[in-house]
Design an enzyme around this catalytic site. Structure first.
Site, mmCIF file in Angstrom:
data_model
loop_
_atom_site.group_PDB
_atom_site.id
_atom_site.type_symbol
_atom_site.label_atom_id
_atom_site.label_comp_id
_atom_site.label_asym_id
_atom_site.label_seq_id
_atom_site.Cartn_x
_atom_site.Cartn_y
_atom_site.Cartn_z
ATOM 1 N N CYS A 338 1.051 -1.378 -0.027
ATOM 2 C CA CYS A 338 -0.175 -0.077 0.171
ATOM 3 C C CYS A 338 0.469 1.334 0.049
ATOM 4 C CB CYS A 338 -0.873 0.211 1.070
ATOM 5 S SG CYS A 338 -0.437 -0.964 2.697
ATOM 6 N N ARG A 367 7.424 -11.261 4.708
ATOM 7 C CA ARG A 367 7.298 -11.146 6.571
ATOM 8 C C ARG A 367 7.824 -12.290 6.985
ATOM 9 N NH1 ARG A 367 0.412 -9.763 6.504
ATOM 10 N NH2 ARG A 367 0.774 -7.908 5.271
ATOM 11 N N GLN A 385 0.282 -11.313 -3.484
ATOM 12 C CA GLN A 385 -0.600 -10.633 -3.084
ATOM 13 C C GLN A 385 -2.099 -10.596 -4.408
ATOM 14 O OE1 GLN A 385 -0.177 -7.952 -0.186
ATOM 15 N NE2 GLN A 385 -1.295 -9.176 1.403
ATOM 16 N N ASP A 387 -2.994 -7.601 -4.697
ATOM 17 C CA ASP A 387 -3.473 -6.575 -4.382
ATOM 18 C C ASP A 387 -3.670 -5.613 -5.210
ATOM 19 O OD1 ASP A 387 -3.275 -5.383 -1.904
ATOM 20 O OD2 ASP A 387 -1.336 -4.949 -1.572
ATOM 21 N N HIS A 389 -5.560 -0.879 -5.060
ATOM 22 C CA HIS A 389 -6.053 -0.495 -3.978
ATOM 23 C C HIS A 389 -6.577 0.777 -5.101
ATOM 24 C CE1 HIS A 389 -2.532 -1.803 -2.154
ATOM 25 N NE2 HIS A 389 -3.301 -1.579 -0.665
ATOM 26 N N LYS A 469 -12.542 -3.391 8.204
ATOM 27 C CA LYS A 469 -12.228 -4.242 7.377
ATOM 28 C C LYS A 469 -13.308 -5.542 6.973
ATOM 29 C CE LYS A 469 -9.039 -7.812 9.347
ATOM 30 N NZ LYS A 469 -7.430 -8.105 9.070
ATOM 31 N N HIS A 515 -7.973 -0.715 0.324
ATOM 32 C CA HIS A 515 -7.192 -1.572 0.410
ATOM 33 C C HIS A 515 -8.290 -2.747 0.156
ATOM 34 C CE1 HIS A 515 -3.785 0.808 2.514
ATOM 35 N NE2 HIS A 515 -4.987 1.159 2.715
#
Length: 644
Positions: A338, A367, A385, A387, A389, A469, A515
């Site tokens: 992000c 991570r 991911q 991912d 946004h 979320k 997100h």
């Protein structure tokens, strides 16, 4: 007299001091036999505890979640008593309930083994058959500490010493045995029932601290009925057979090794599966108006400090410190995408007319997960991911969220998931942003939920540190739940990282940042897919879609020609020309390799230009011309979005 109000609104008067068991008996003897506890003004209490004031009452039985929780809680107490009867000198520590069962941690010099389970279970059954009453006793702190110290129960004495001043100290007795516990409990040990089983032994540390004593943890499962226990054990056996780590080896999809803990080595077939999933998601995002970006994996810690992630996630980040002469730089591998996406948004002035901007990335993140938490490709240190946004105005949040939810549900259907649960996670205790900001973001997300017609389960305090979320939970083929997709409404990060756009009033405004991910970690989603399908993938996902197997060697040339024709039609094809009997080949290709379509060819098929097609799991075969097979299979092998 006191008045008790039942869930349907009916009221009854009783003498003060009445118990829930007595209330149940006043209704029917059958109900009294089923009652395990009661909710008094929403507080779960022992069925035998006195009720002295007017209250709302709800009788709890084994069909209620609270009833099953109590069965498991008391199974842990019965386990502890059984262990101490069989192994004198063992100290008990704590024994909570967990999902589908319970555990108890013990301190004992001699290790337990699974060979001890039969004797422990037999002793537990004996304790249950005794049907000892659970009796609640309130004690003074010093009295309780002395009692447990005199018994040699140092861990229990320490727990009591650390309880806050003024805390009520309660002990529950079951026959002659007792344990420190705040309760509540079942009326007696007999109510635990016989639907339990000890499952495994693991190591643990006292209070989770590796500097403390090593404990032994015995896990068990307990259910209200034998049928429920049998179903659970069957599910576990199915889960073991479907274990993605086992299937990953057998199907030659991937491997992992100590030199790269938490990282995945994808083999050719696994990489093919990955590409099919990634390309499918890429097409779905493109058709939904997303742009695809690519951002650095290594970013300076100044950005992570500005975003707030440095304080929140520093211990889980892989950090690189580099010196250039007297100058030192600190970078970190990104644990999420992000902040980098905000940097792209910030390049150049944006107008309200540009919004919404939907920005997606197959972002590689890292991570530093604890070694003990790693689990195949389900929990890793390096992952990608799907991912994205969405940068939008406040007025666009509801429509963008609703559109995303529709996309997500469509994607899940394409992968075979129809049963979806949605959780709404609101503000956590540690968070960024003001209460006013959180009020606004939670309302925006709830408005989107209402607009999408979603039924949600509230999940208090589990939101991200910058916003509430939604969590989308899939149920797989054997009834297990997997949290995958998420949607988070964020007013905080755009503020922290200086994102802005020019509104209709020619003033600067902060965009709202949504997100969102559908698959989540692609590694984890592939693990879920492997287990859901037990390696028997639908044709569009199968790494090898067709294997052409020969009956005799004089069909080898035709098999190669047929394979070339099917490949030209877009299919992933292999040949099996081994000098083995065809039934052996079919068994191996079906049972071991789980090939969706086996095309059998012999001299006859070669002469006639045909294929004998066998489907995975079926016994029949269909004879088709090579051209017809190429046409039909190529259509069937299209990804769901391409078929439409």
């Amino acid at each position: 007299m006191i008045t008790l109000t039942f869930p349907d609104g009916a009221t009854r008067d009783y003498d003060a001091g009445v118990t829930a068991l007595e209330v149940a008996k006043s209704i029917s003897s059958g109900l009294a036999k089923k009652v395990l506890a009661a909710k008094i003004d929403g507080e779960l209490r022992d069925a035998g505890r006195a009720i002295n004031d007017n209250a709302k009452i709800e009788l709890v039985t084994a069909v209620d979640p609270e009833g099953l929780e109590l069965i498991r809680h008391d199974a842990a107490h019965v386990l502890a008593e059984a262990v101490q009867e069989l192994f004198p000198g063992t100290q008990v520590t704590i024994g909570p309930t967990i999902e589908n069962g319970f555990y108890y941690d013990f301190y004992r010099e001699t290790p337990f083994s699974a060979d001890d389970f039969a004797a422990i279970e037999k002793k537990m059954t004996h304790i249950i058959n005794r049907n000892d009453k659970f009796e609640r006793q309130v004690m003074e702190r010093d009295e309780a500490i002395s009692l447990f110290k005199d018994m040699g129960e140092e861990f229990k004495a320490e727990l009591i010493s650390d309880l806050p001043e003024g805390e009520t100290i309660t002990v529950y007795k079951q026959g002659k045995w007792f344990d420190l516990c705040r309760g509540p409990h079942l009326p007696s040990t007999g109510k635990v029932g016989k639907a339990f089983k000890l499952m495994k032994i693991a190591g643990a540390y006292w209070r989770g601290d590796s500097n403390n004593q090593q404990l032994q943890r015995i896990y068990g499962t307990a259910w209200a009925t034998q049928e429920q226990l049998d179903a659970h054990l069957h599910m576990l056996a199915e889960a073991e057979a479907r274990d993605h780590r086992k299937l990953g080896r057998e199907l030659d999809l991937f491997h992992m090794q100590p030199e790269a803990q938490g990282m995945v080595f994808w083999h050719d077939k696994g990489a093919t599966l990955w590409r099919e999933v990634e390309n499918y998601i890429r097409r779905r995002l493109q058709s939904a108006g997303y742009v695809e970006v690519k951002t650095p994996m290594l970013l300076n810690n100044a950005l992570w400090q500005a975003s707030g992630h440095w304080d929140k996630f520093r211990e889980n980040m892989f950090v690189s410190e580099v010196k250039h002469g007297a100058h030192e730089e600190i970078h970190a591998l990104k644990p999420m995408n992000c902040p980098a996406h905000v940097q792209i948004f910030n390049q150049g002035m944006k107008s309200y007319r540009d919004l919404p901007i939907r920005m997606g990335e197959f972002g590689c993140c890292h991570r530093n997960e604890p070694t003990g938490a790693l689990h195949g490709i389900m929990r890793v240190r390096g992952f990608v991911q799907d991912d994205a946004h969405i940068f939008c105005t406040e007025d666009q949040v509801t429509d963008e969220s609703k559109t995303y939810i529709e996309l997500l549900k469509s994607v899940y259907r394409d992968f075979g998931y129809e049963d979806i649960t949605v959780k709404f996670s609101d503000r956590p205790e540690v968070r960024a942003g003001s209460d006013e900001t959180w009020d606004k973001s939670e309302k925006a997300l709830m408005d989107a939920v209402d607009a999408a017609g979603l039924d949600v389960i509230m999940n208090p305090g589990e939101g991200a540190f910058y916003g509430p979320k939604l969590e989308f939970v899939l149920r797989d083929a054997i009834g297990r739940d997997w949290q995958c997709g998420t949607l988070q409404v964020d007013f905080v990060l755009p503020e922290r990282l200086g994102a802005s756009y020019i509104g209709e009033d020619d003033q600067r405004h902060r965009p709202v940042m949504l997100h969102r991910a559908i698959l989540g970690s692609i590694e984890r989603f592939l693990g879920i897919l492997i287990e859901n399908y037990a390696g028997r993938f639908p044709l569009w996902l199968a790494p090898t879609q067709v294997v052409i197997a020969t009956i005799t060697s004089d069909a080898d040339e035709y098999a190669e020609q047929a394979a070339a024709t099917l490949r030209k039609a877009g299919l992933r094809v292999e040949t099996d020309l081994r000098n083995e009997k065809i039934n052996y080949k079919i068994r191996e290709l079906s049972a071991d390799r789980k090939i969706p379509v086996i095309a059998v060819v012999g001299r006859k098929e070669a002469d006639e230009g045909k294929l004998a097609l066998r489907r995975l799991g079926g016994r029949d075969q269909v004879i088709m011309t090579l051209e017809d097979a190429a046409r039909d299979l190529s259509i069937e092998a299209l990804a769901p979005d391409l078929r439409d």
